[in-house]
Design a protein around this motif. Structure first.
Motif, PDB file in Angstrom:
ATOM      1  N   PHE A 118      -4.603  62.714  28.938  1.00 26.45           N
ATOM      2  CA  PHE A 118      -3.760  61.596  29.363  1.00 26.45           C
ATOM      3  C   PHE A 118      -4.169  61.098  30.747  1.00 26.45           C
ATOM      4  CE2 PHE A 118      -0.083  59.896  31.632  1.00 26.45           C
ATOM      5  CZ  PHE A 118       0.299  58.877  30.772  1.00 26.45           C
ATOM      6  N   ILE A 119      -4.412  62.012  31.679  1.00 24.97           N
ATOM      7  CA  ILE A 119      -4.845  61.601  33.016  1.00 24.97           C
ATOM      8  C   ILE A 119      -6.119  60.770  32.934  1.00 24.97           C
ATOM      9  CG2 ILE A 119      -5.851  62.429  35.183  1.00 24.97           C
ATOM     10  CD1 ILE A 119      -3.952  64.723  35.189  1.00 24.97           C
ATOM     11  N   THR A 120      -7.068  61.240  32.147  1.00 21.75           N
ATOM     12  CA  THR A 120      -8.346  60.541  32.016  1.00 21.75           C
ATOM     13  C   THR A 120      -8.156  59.109  31.518  1.00 21.75           C
ATOM     14  OG1 THR A 120      -9.456  62.642  31.530  1.00 21.75           O
ATOM     15  CG2 THR A 120     -10.606  60.610  30.907  1.00 21.75           C
ATOM     16  N   LEU A 121      -7.362  58.964  30.487  1.00 23.11           N
ATOM     17  CA  LEU A 121      -7.122  57.634  29.926  1.00 23.11           C
ATOM     18  C   LEU A 121      -6.256  56.784  30.851  1.00 23.11           C
ATOM     19  CD1 LEU A 121      -6.433  58.615  26.198  1.00 23.11           C
ATOM     20  CD2 LEU A 121      -8.560  57.702  27.176  1.00 23.11           C
ATOM     21  N   TRP A 122      -5.252  57.408  31.464  1.00 22.01           N
ATOM     22  CA  TRP A 122      -4.285  56.638  32.243  1.00 22.01           C
ATOM     23  C   TRP A 122      -4.901  56.026  33.495  1.00 22.01           C
ATOM     24  CZ3 TRP A 122      -1.780  56.676  37.035  1.00 22.01           C
ATOM     25  CH2 TRP A 122      -0.662  55.843  37.127  1.00 22.01           C
ATOM     26  N   VAL A 123      -5.674  56.815  34.237  1.00 22.23           N
ATOM     27  CA  VAL A 123      -6.271  56.226  35.446  1.00 22.23           C
ATOM     28  C   VAL A 123      -7.259  55.124  35.081  1.00 22.23           C
ATOM     29  CG1 VAL A 123      -5.915  58.249  36.910  1.00 22.23           C
ATOM     30  CG2 VAL A 123      -8.047  58.036  35.611  1.00 22.23           C
TER      31      VAL A 123
ATOM     32  N   TYR B  64       3.786  46.596  32.777  1.00 21.59           N
ATOM     33  CA  TYR B  64       2.471  46.987  32.261  1.00 21.59           C
ATOM     34  C   TYR B  64       2.335  48.503  32.183  1.00 21.59           C
ATOM     35  CZ  TYR B  64      -2.537  47.715  31.859  1.00 21.59           C
ATOM     36  OH  TYR B  64      -3.774  48.139  31.445  1.00 21.59           O
ATOM     37  N   SER B  65       2.719  49.196  33.251  1.00 20.33           N
ATOM     38  CA  SER B  65       2.576  50.650  33.271  1.00 20.33           C
ATOM     39  C   SER B  65       3.454  51.314  32.226  1.00 20.33           C
ATOM     40  CB  SER B  65       2.909  51.191  34.667  1.00 20.33           C
ATOM     41  OG  SER B  65       2.703  52.582  34.722  1.00 20.33           O
ATOM     42  N   LEU B  66       4.685  50.823  32.078  1.00 21.41           N
ATOM     43  CA  LEU B  66       5.613  51.387  31.091  1.00 21.41           C
ATOM     44  C   LEU B  66       5.035  51.287  29.687  1.00 21.41           C
ATOM     45  CD1 LEU B  66       8.501  52.480  30.406  1.00 21.41           C
ATOM     46  CD2 LEU B  66       9.202  50.093  30.201  1.00 21.41           C
ATOM     47  N   VAL B  67       4.605  50.108  29.308  1.00 22.33           N
ATOM     48  CA  VAL B  67       4.116  49.883  27.944  1.00 22.33           C
ATOM     49  C   VAL B  67       2.779  50.588  27.719  1.00 22.33           C
ATOM     50  CG1 VAL B  67       3.328  48.140  26.310  1.00 22.33           C
ATOM     51  CG2 VAL B  67       5.356  47.706  27.717  1.00 22.33           C
ATOM     52  N   ALA B  68       1.842  50.415  28.638  1.00 23.09           N
ATOM     53  CA  ALA B  68       0.516  51.011  28.462  1.00 23.09           C
ATOM     54  C   ALA B  68       0.604  52.528  28.424  1.00 23.09           C
ATOM     55  CB  ALA B  68      -0.416  50.560  29.587  1.00 23.09           C
ATOM     56  N   SER B  69       1.440  53.112  29.265  1.00 22.17           N
ATOM     57  CA  SER B  69       1.570  54.572  29.311  1.00 22.17           C
ATOM     58  C   SER B  69       2.207  55.111  28.039  1.00 22.17           C
ATOM     59  CB  SER B  69       2.407  54.982  30.532  1.00 22.17           C
ATOM     60  OG  SER B  69       1.832  54.496  31.718  1.00 22.17           O
ATOM     61  N   ALA B  70       3.206  54.385  27.531  1.00 19.24           N
ATOM     62  CA  ALA B  70       3.834  54.800  26.275  1.00 19.24           C
ATOM     63  C   ALA B  70       2.841  54.748  25.125  1.00 19.24           C
ATOM     64  CB  ALA B  70       5.044  53.914  25.984  1.00 19.24           C
ATOM     65  N   VAL B  71       2.015  53.720  25.094  1.00 25.42           N
ATOM     66  CA  VAL B  71       1.014  53.592  24.034  1.00 25.42           C
ATOM     67  C   VAL B  71       0.000  54.732  24.112  1.00 25.42           C
ATOM     68  CG1 VAL B  71      -0.905  52.184  23.181  1.00 25.42           C
ATOM     69  CG2 VAL B  71       1.283  51.108  23.775  1.00 25.42           C
ATOM     70  N   LEU B  72      -0.478  55.038  25.318  1.00 27.01           N
ATOM     71  CA  LEU B  72      -1.432  56.137  25.477  1.00 27.01           C
ATOM     72  C   LEU B  72      -0.821  57.462  25.049  1.00 27.01           C
ATOM     73  CD1 LEU B  72      -3.038  55.245  28.942  1.00 27.01           C
ATOM     74  CD2 LEU B  72      -4.062  54.984  26.680  1.00 27.01           C
ATOM     75  N   ALA B  73       0.436  57.710  25.469  1.00 27.94           N
ATOM     76  CA  ALA B  73       1.111  58.952  25.085  1.00 27.94           C
ATOM     77  C   ALA B  73       1.293  59.034  23.572  1.00 27.94           C
ATOM     78  CB  ALA B  73       2.464  59.048  25.783  1.00 27.94           C
ATOM     79  N   LEU B  74       1.610  57.907  22.943  1.00 32.77           N
ATOM     80  CA  LEU B  74       1.808  57.886  21.489  1.00 32.77           C
ATOM     81  C   LEU B  74       0.500  58.186  20.760  1.00 32.77           C
ATOM     82  CD1 LEU B  74       3.855  57.351  19.223  1.00 32.77           C
ATOM     83  CD2 LEU B  74       3.173  54.945  19.301  1.00 32.77           C
ATOM     84  N   LEU B  75      -0.604  57.626  21.235  1.00 26.63           N
ATOM     85  CA  LEU B  75      -1.903  57.889  20.624  1.00 26.63           C
ATOM     86  C   LEU B  75      -2.253  59.372  20.695  1.00 26.63           C
ATOM     87  CD1 LEU B  75      -4.006  54.853  21.929  1.00 26.63           C
ATOM     88  CD2 LEU B  75      -3.239  55.258  19.573  1.00 26.63           C
ATOM     89  N   ILE B  76      -2.027  59.967  21.842  1.00 20.65           N
ATOM     90  CA  ILE B  76      -2.321  61.398  21.999  1.00 20.65           C
ATOM     91  C   ILE B  76      -1.369  62.233  21.159  1.00 20.65           C
ATOM     92  CG2 ILE B  76      -2.396  63.307  23.652  1.00 20.65           C
ATOM     93  CD1 ILE B  76      -3.183  61.264  25.804  1.00 20.65           C
ATOM     94  N   HIS B  77      -0.095  61.837  21.166  1.00 29.48           N
ATOM     95  CA  HIS B  77       0.929  62.580  20.425  1.00 29.48           C
ATOM     96  C   HIS B  77       0.631  62.580  18.927  1.00 29.48           C
ATOM     97  CE1 HIS B  77       4.676  64.665  20.340  1.00 29.48           C
ATOM     98  NE2 HIS B  77       5.322  63.743  19.640  1.00 29.48           N
ATOM     99  N   LYS B  78       0.077  61.468  18.416  1.00 27.39           N
ATOM    100  CA  LYS B  78      -0.187  61.348  16.986  1.00 27.39           C
ATOM    101  C   LYS B  78      -1.551  61.911  16.587  1.00 27.39           C
ATOM    102  CE  LYS B  78       3.634  59.213  15.846  1.00 27.39           C
ATOM    103  NZ  LYS B  78       4.637  59.868  14.963  1.00 27.39           N
ATOM    104  N   THR B  79      -2.379  62.262  17.550  1.00 23.70           N
ATOM    105  CA  THR B  79      -3.706  62.798  17.234  1.00 23.70           C
ATOM    106  C   THR B  79      -3.764  64.295  17.540  1.00 23.70           C
ATOM    107  OG1 THR B  79      -4.460  61.994  19.403  1.00 23.70           O
ATOM    108  CG2 THR B  79      -4.920  60.603  17.481  1.00 23.70           C
ATOM    109  N   ILE B  80      -3.969  64.660  18.783  1.00 23.15           N
ATOM    110  CA  ILE B  80      -4.084  66.084  19.118  1.00 23.15           C
ATOM    111  C   ILE B  80      -2.731  66.732  19.401  1.00 23.15           C
ATOM    112  CG2 ILE B  80      -6.394  65.713  20.044  1.00 23.15           C
ATOM    113  CD1 ILE B  80      -5.209  66.074  22.854  1.00 23.15           C
ATOM    114  N   GLY B  81      -1.682  65.914  19.521  1.00 23.50           N
ATOM    115  CA  GLY B  81      -0.359  66.459  19.816  1.00 23.50           C
ATOM    116  C   GLY B  81      -0.139  66.569  21.312  1.00 23.50           C
TER     117      GLY B  81
END
Length: 446
Positions: A143-148, A379-396
């Protein structure tokens, strides 16, 4: 009027004093990340202490490498459409001369890059406090890698990069109210809405396990914040950095008083956790505003932030979102307060001639601040939620329920923060594991 001609003699030259000052400030900002680790580490339960420390420390490794590879170029390179920067010469920090200056300043570009790197490291670490007890360490690192990459580097360009939309609009953010604190606070909210609450939220006691660690962390943050804030002027030839230094101390002290007063009235006690949290709320609020307001204005900013942030931390119980360590209540709310109050308390005698409503400037700057605040927040709210959802649905994103209940330290790091196996003294010893010396044998026999 014809443009002024800049003679070679008038061009900025490297200042050893400003360079040394900025290197010290960079080291102070770096210290804030371990300080944050202790602050958060003391606020969680024993079984999550190491994980909380590691969630901050891993940012030092990941973001440093990404910053060198491409982060600095995206954040501060030549503007591309008011959204990102880019300069291929800065990839890997390769084609940069040792004495090449940053813009019109008197410090080397390398020093400016190092200073801004420390901001980039701290910002994702701030998010971690909202996610305590329940996030896989590998998922957090991803998440850190993608978020920054997707959020922090572009937002830093918006706010501080020449040509960024907020920069060109005239949004004032001296040291990171929008780019750091609102950005991290909104991201924290986006992620926790995706991953959900801790097991036992609002049912089990989840009190801080070490308030001395919390106070130590708060003290380190307060100390490092002088570099964070005063250093953001990149020198002190005109006194603005000194104004920011003073306002940092003043607002923080006022916020401690405001938080504790609210706490005493509301809950009947002055707590150490309240004092530490109040200090951080004041530091957050003065970060965007300190170069624009007077020391009296800093008192007002600190008091308002202390009280309102203390009120805001209770919203998670009413609204049902599990912000474990009050990142939303302190960093998001504090960043919004400090950024918007510039529109009222800016004197026009600090970092710029922009005056707020109380100094005859009307509401023009307030509306600009609103655009910056809510643009970054959304922007941060939406983008961060999307990134978290992608990770949550893939590697957990979360550890298993059993691992969360048993303790994330043991599950994710195979360690515990404290060794209690020797509790009770000699009674816990065995001949095989703890040989008894002749002297100790005589004492036991006696």
């Amino acid at each position: 009027m014809a443009p002024a001609i800049t003679l070679a003699a008038d061009a900025p030259t490297l200042s050893a004093a400003n360079t040394g000052f900025m290197l010290i400030c960079s080291a102070l900002v770096m210290l804030m990340t371990p300080g944050l680790a202790f602050f958060y580490g003391g606020m969680v339960r024993v079984k999550s202490t190491l994980n909380m420390l590691m969630m901050s420390f891993i940012s030092l490794g990941i973001v440093t490498v990404l910053w060198v590879l491409y982060g600095f170029s995206v954040a501060f390179g030549d503007d591309k459409g008011s959204l990102v920067g880019w300069n291929s010469d800065w990839l890997g920090l390769s084609d940069i001369g040792l004495t090449e200056l940053w813009g019109t300043t008197t410090i080397p570009l390398f020093v400016f890059s190092a200073f801004q790197l420390m901001f980039a490291i701290l910002t994702p670490a701030l998010i971690s406090g909202a996610l305590a007890d329940r996030v896989k360490f590998s998922a957090w690192a991803l998440f850190i890698t993608l978020w920054v990459t997707v959020v922090y580097f572009p937002v830093a360009h918006w706010v501080w990069g020449e040509g960024g939309w907020a920069f060109d609009l005239g949004v004032i953010d001296f040291a990171g109210g929008t780019a750091v604190h609102i950005n991290a606070g909104a991201a924290a909210l986006g992620v926790i809405l995706v991953i959900g609450k801790r097991i036992g939220f609002k049912k089990d006691p989840m009190r801080p396990h070490s308030l001395p660690l919390v106070m130590l962390g708060a003290g380190l943050l307060w100390f490092g914040w002088f570099g964070f804030n005063a250093g953001s002027w990149l020198g002190n030839d005109d006194g603005v950095g000194a104004l920011m230094f003073v306002n940092t101390q003043v607002a923080t002290g006022a916020a401690v008083l405001g938080w504790l007063a609210y706490e005493k009235i509301r809950h009947g006690a002055f707590t150490t956790l309240g004092a530490a949290s109040g200090a951080v709320s004041g530091l957050v609020a003065i970060t965007p505003a300190g170069g624009a307001v007077s020391p009296l204005g800093a008192i007002a900013v600190g008091l308002i932030a202390g009280v309102l942030c203390a009120m805001a931390v209770g919203l998670k119980y009413k609204l049902g979102y599990d912000d474990s360590l009050d990142v939303v209540g302190v960093h998001l709310v504090g960043g919004v307060i400090g950024s918007l109050l510039i529109g009222f308390f800016a004197t026009g005698k600090g970092q710029s001639d922009v005056a707020g409503l109380f100094y005859g400037g009307g509401l023009d700057q307030f509306w600009k601040q609103c655009a910056g605040v809510f643009g970054v927040l959304a922007y941060s709210l939406v983008a961060s939620a999307v990134l978290a959802l992608l990770i949550h649905k893939t590697i957990g994103m979360r550890v298993s329920e059993d691992e969360e209940v048993a303790g994330i330290d043991q599950a994710e790091h195979a360690e515990t923060a404290y060794d209690f196996s020797g509790a009770g003294g000699g009674a816990a010893r065995t001949p095989a594991s703890s040989p008894v010396t002749p002297a100790e044998s005589k004492k036991v026999d006696a």
